[in-house]
Every structure is written in C-alpha cells, then in structure tokens.
Design a protein around this motif. Structure first.
Motif, PDB file in Angstrom:
ATOM      1  N   ALA A  69       0.863  -1.183   0.000  1.00 55.15           N
ATOM      2  CA  ALA A  69       0.000   0.000   0.000  1.00 55.15           C
ATOM      3  C   ALA A  69       0.898   1.230   0.000  1.00 55.15           C
ATOM      4  CB  ALA A  69      -0.905  -0.006   1.225  1.00 55.15           C
ATOM      5  N   VAL A  70       0.518   2.203  -0.822  1.00 54.96           N
ATOM      6  CA  VAL A  70       1.266   3.454  -0.900  1.00 54.96           C
ATOM      7  C   VAL A  70       0.297   4.609  -0.655  1.00 54.96           C
ATOM      8  CG1 VAL A  70       3.116   2.607  -2.398  1.00 54.96           C
ATOM      9  CG2 VAL A  70       1.027   3.477  -3.423  1.00 54.96           C
ATOM     10  N   PRO A  71       0.691   5.581   0.174  1.00 60.27           N
ATOM     11  CA  PRO A  71      -0.201   6.718   0.417  1.00 60.27           C
ATOM     12  C   PRO A  71      -0.479   7.468  -0.886  1.00 60.27           C
ATOM     13  CG  PRO A  71       1.665   6.728   1.940  1.00 60.27           C
ATOM     14  CD  PRO A  71       1.949   5.691   0.911  1.00 60.27           C
ATOM     15  N   GLN A  72      -1.744   7.815  -1.097  1.00 61.60           N
ATOM     16  CA  GLN A  72      -2.115   8.573  -2.291  1.00 61.60           C
ATOM     17  C   GLN A  72      -3.411   9.329  -2.018  1.00 61.60           C
ATOM     18  OE1 GLN A  72      -1.994   6.459  -6.060  1.00 61.60           O
ATOM     19  NE2 GLN A  72      -3.723   7.671  -6.802  1.00 61.60           N
ATOM     20  N   ASP A  73      -3.332  10.638  -2.055  1.00 65.85           N
ATOM     21  CA  ASP A  73      -4.507  11.463  -1.833  1.00 65.85           C
ATOM     22  C   ASP A  73      -5.615  11.098  -2.811  1.00 65.85           C
ATOM     23  OD1 ASP A  73      -3.278  12.857   0.219  1.00 65.85           O
ATOM     24  OD2 ASP A  73      -2.638  14.512  -1.070  1.00 65.85           O
ATOM     25  N   GLY A  74      -6.822  10.976  -2.286  1.00 63.28           N
ATOM     26  CA  GLY A  74      -7.992  10.721  -3.113  1.00 63.28           C
ATOM     27  C   GLY A  74      -8.186   9.273  -3.521  1.00 63.28           C
ATOM     28  N   ALA A  75      -7.230   8.408  -3.244  1.00 60.01           N
ATOM     29  CA  ALA A  75      -7.350   6.998  -3.631  1.00 60.01           C
ATOM     30  C   ALA A  75      -8.220   6.242  -2.633  1.00 60.01           C
ATOM     31  CB  ALA A  75      -5.966   6.356  -3.702  1.00 60.01           C
TER      32      ALA A  75
END
Length: 174
Positions: free
Chosen positions: A46-52
């Motif tokens: 898992a990678v942080p990503q705004d709006g995902a």
C-alpha cells in the motif's frame, strides 16, 4: 484485540483464519507491485495517495497477538490507520518497482484475484486491476508448480478471468 486491513492475499479468506473478516474501503491509499531485498519476487504494498480508495478486508487479531501476522507480513511495517485498523506496507524509499529479476508470481496474483472475486464480485476484480499500480511488472507463470506458499486452487472460470484481465492490461508473462 486489534484489527488489520488487508488489501492483497489477506482478502482471500482461505489464506487465513482471522475472525470477523468483513469487506471495507480505506481512503488515502493505493496499491502497487513492488519488491525489496527481503524477497526475490514482487508483492503488493500500500502506498499513500490522496484521493485513492482501496477495497480490502478488516479482520480481528485475537487477543492482540500480532506475532503470527507479523511473521506472515515480515517484509512490511505495520502502521495503525486513523480509521483504527493496522495496515502493513513498505515505506517509500524501501522498495522498488517489480522487474524481470523480481517478477510477480502468477500464483500470488491468482490467490489475490480469487479473494476479490469472492468478496467483491466482478466489479471488485475490475477495481483491483484499476487501482493497482505497476502492471508493467513481468508476471512469472508458476501455476503448474506454485511458489507462493498460500496459493489457492482456482476454478477454470477464475483462471480464465485472471488471464483475460492480464491480456486487457497488456501484462508481460515470463
């Protein structure tokens, strides 16, 4: 008692016996194929990503005894999400994209897709492929002799679904 959020093979409930498993969405995270020096093959992180948004499963860790799950997820770090459950991921700077030297195992992908199909249906499988980064990763076909230790047997229909989705995204098979 704690809870974890799984977004890969943990979605396939046949790979574990953690109680209270239920499908959920987590916001602010995406999924990607990556590798580290800790494993010879690529796996999901898992990678942080705004709006995902990620579909996944939340389940209980009885008695808060994280040892067995930490061992299973040894290549990851555990982080408590603001929503409450813990997520296993590899922080940026500690992983690289999948490569020919570190391919995705088809037996692992099969197991993940089977879990998404069982919990989220065809729409969930479509979202899994759409919300996962790194499909330029080579796929090592190990179906005949699975290398992934929690590989699950797929039906002919499930195998055809995985193969069709791989063709649709133009995946390279080794």
């Amino acid at each position: 008692m704690g809870e974890f959020f799984g977004y890969g093979s943990l979605v396939n409930l046949a790979t574990h016996d953690y109680p209270g498993a239920r499908p959920v969405k987590v916001r602010g995270w995406a999924r990607a194929w990556r590798h580290t020096a800790l494993r010879e093959v690529a796996f999901l992180t898992a990678v942080p990503q705004d709006g995902a948004e990620l579909d996944g499963v939340v389940a209980q860790v009885p008695g808060g005894d994280w040892d067995a799950l930490d061992l299973r997820e040894a290549a990851y770090l555990r982080l408590v999400l603001p929503e409450g459950p813990s997520i296993y991921h590899i922080p940026e700077g500690h992983h690289a994209p999948a490569s020919r030297a570190h391919p995705v195992l088809l037996s692992y992908l099969d197991t993940v897709v089977q879990g998404y199909l069982q919990l989220f249906g065809q729409d969930g499988v479509d979202r899994f492929f759409a919300t996962t980064q790194g499909w330029d990763a080579p796929i090592r076909d190990d179906r005949a002799a699975p290398v992934y230790p929690r590989a699950q047997g797929l039906t002919a229909e499930e195998t055809a679904l995985v193969d069709r989705k791989l063709r649709e995204i133009g995946a390279t098979r080794l």
